[in-house]
Write an enzyme that holds these catalytic residues in place. Structure first.
Site, mmCIF file in Angstrom:
data_model
loop_
_atom_site.group_PDB
_atom_site.id
_atom_site.type_symbol
_atom_site.label_atom_id
_atom_site.label_comp_id
_atom_site.label_asym_id
_atom_site.label_seq_id
_atom_site.Cartn_x
_atom_site.Cartn_y
_atom_site.Cartn_z
ATOM 1 N N THR A 186 -18.758 45.068 12.111
ATOM 2 C CA THR A 186 -17.811 44.504 13.084
ATOM 3 C C THR A 186 -16.408 45.012 12.789
ATOM 4 O O THR A 186 -15.689 45.479 13.674
ATOM 5 C CB THR A 186 -17.856 42.957 13.043
ATOM 6 O OG1 THR A 186 -19.175 42.540 13.414
ATOM 7 C CG2 THR A 186 -16.850 42.345 13.993
ATOM 8 N N CYS A 195 -25.370 32.293 22.822
ATOM 9 C CA CYS A 195 -25.218 30.880 23.098
ATOM 10 C C CYS A 195 -23.780 30.495 22.803
ATOM 11 O O CYS A 195 -23.338 30.575 21.664
ATOM 12 C CB CYS A 195 -26.181 30.081 22.222
ATOM 13 S SG CYS A 195 -26.277 28.387 22.719
#
Ligand code: PLP
Length: 394
Positions: A71, A331
């Site tokens: 990331t 989610c």
């Protein structure tokens, strides 16, 4: 009953050698930036790890910049690379990415649009999720293009893009090209020097290394603006005390993955084909991405569309059987969103909510696949019953 873990694309089992080597290093004290003997010892570990990582992917050691994971590496390349290009040539205000990138690239690009006035151009994908090379060839003629970024292997469906062809197009046009190779490293042959890309992101925990360490492999001419500031470590690109044990763990894991690569690809490809053949016998099931392991796909990643079944329900029913798979759905705030990858590939919201990812790895056995296949027809039927699905065959 033991757990059947089929979510290796999310994270995989740490190798015993990694644990041993990291434990050895963790017992030693030393900041790799300190000048005394303890610091020099830590520095030696780091530089040895750097050499090993470089060797495994055909890079020069100076090109390996350790980060806290992929990331951070993706953000450094995309955000830092964009800022660097824009600073040297203010007319370079456009970024090009594929819509199937990991959020580490996609959301970084979006942040540049929102905060730095960047324009985003999409390198579209085909129905399997592979980047359209022709699209990129057209985009690089845009004189405002600052940087392009594409992933090598998709984390949800496993499809490989033709990165060597895309790299040639960018290099010939003089456009920096970043590659998120997180899922590809250790699974496809990579020769950084021969590729002519500007940078590549990798992550240890997808290879049997620890979580929280990765690298940006960045050519010497690529000088992204740092995205965090501090002590100036890692070519002044990535400040922060070096994670010595993590770097050693990454190097051990990557070297082992490279050694096993060819044999593992054949073994996992055979498992994937067997799993696919049996799963497709269940009424209505389809593969998202490539069905056969002989096509350009990761050998261990299989994405299945189960019409009439909510993917979250399938996941929970399998979990109750101690079988771990995943959905591509994100989610947020308790509301499940359809997979952005499947939406971009197929443009079908329903299908994007009815698909599961099965990802196999080093520890996956024939027996694991048998266990999944033994319960899958019943689980599919149960999940379909909850939505009132009717078999179209009557
Ligand atoms: N890019 C891809 C394609 C991934 O699959 C992942 C991990 O899920 C990442 C980036 C992020 O890697 P990390 O967990 O090291 O930050």
């Amino acid at each position: 009953m033991s757990e059947v873990y089929l979510d290796h694309a999310a994270t995989t089992v740490v190798r015993a050698r990694v644990i041993d080597e990291m434990t050895r290093v963790l017992r030693e004290t030393g900041n790799a930036s300190s000048l005394h003997a303890a610091g020099r010892r830590a520095r030696r570990e780091i530089e040895q790890a750097r050499e090993q990582v470089a060797e495994a992917i055909g890079a020069h050691p100076i090109e390996v910049v350790f980060t806290s994971g992929a990331t951070e590496a993706d953000n450094l390349a995309v955000v830092g690379g964009y800022r660097w290009r824009r600073a040297t040539d203010p007319a370079r205000s456009t970024l090009a990415v594929t819509p199937v990138e990991h959020p580490a690239v996609l959301d970084a690009a979006q942040a540049l649009v929102e905060d730095a006035g960047a324009t985003l151009r999409w390198i579209e994908v085909d129905e399997h999720g592979a980047a359209r090379v022709d699209d990129l060839a057209e985009i690089v003629t845009d004189p405002s293009l600052a940087i392009a970024s594409a992933m090598w292997a998709n984390n949800e469906v496993g499809t490989l893009s033709d990165i060597p062809a895309m790299a040639r197009i960018c290099a010939d046009a003089g456009v920096p090209f970043h590659v998120d190779a997180v899922q590809a490293v250790g699974r496809v042959p990579i020769d950084f020097a021969a590729l002519r890309i500007t940078s590549l992101a990798l992550s240890a925990h997808k290879l049997g290394g620890p979580q929280g360490i990765g690298a940006l492999v960045a050519g010497r001419a690529f000088t992204p603006r740092p995205t965090s500031h501090g002590g100036g470590q890692e070519r002044r690109l990535r400040s922060g005390t070096l994670n010595v044990a993590g770097a050693v763990g990454l190097a051990v894991a990557l070297t082992a993955a490279e050694e096993e690569r060819v044999a593992e690809a054949a073994r996992l490809g055979a498992l994937r084909d067997r799993l696919t053949a049996s799963a497709l016998r269940i009424e209505g099931l389809q593969v998202n991405g490539h069905a056969s392991a002989s096509e350009p796909t990761l050998p261990g990643t299989l994405n299945l569309h189960i019409p009439g079944a909510d993917a979250d329900a399938v996941l929970m029913l399998l979990d109750a059987e101690q079988i771990a798979v995943s959905t591509g759905a994100a989610c947020s705030a308790g509301v499940s969103e359809p997979s952005r990858v499947l939406l971009a590939m197929l443009g079908d919201d329903r299908r994007a909510r009815q698909s599961i990812r099965i990802s196999m790895g080093r520890t996956t056995t024939d027996a694991d696949v048998d266990r999944l296949l033994a319960v899958l027809p019943r689980v599919v039927e149960q999940a379909r019953r909850a939505t009132g699905y009717r078999d179209p065959r009557g």
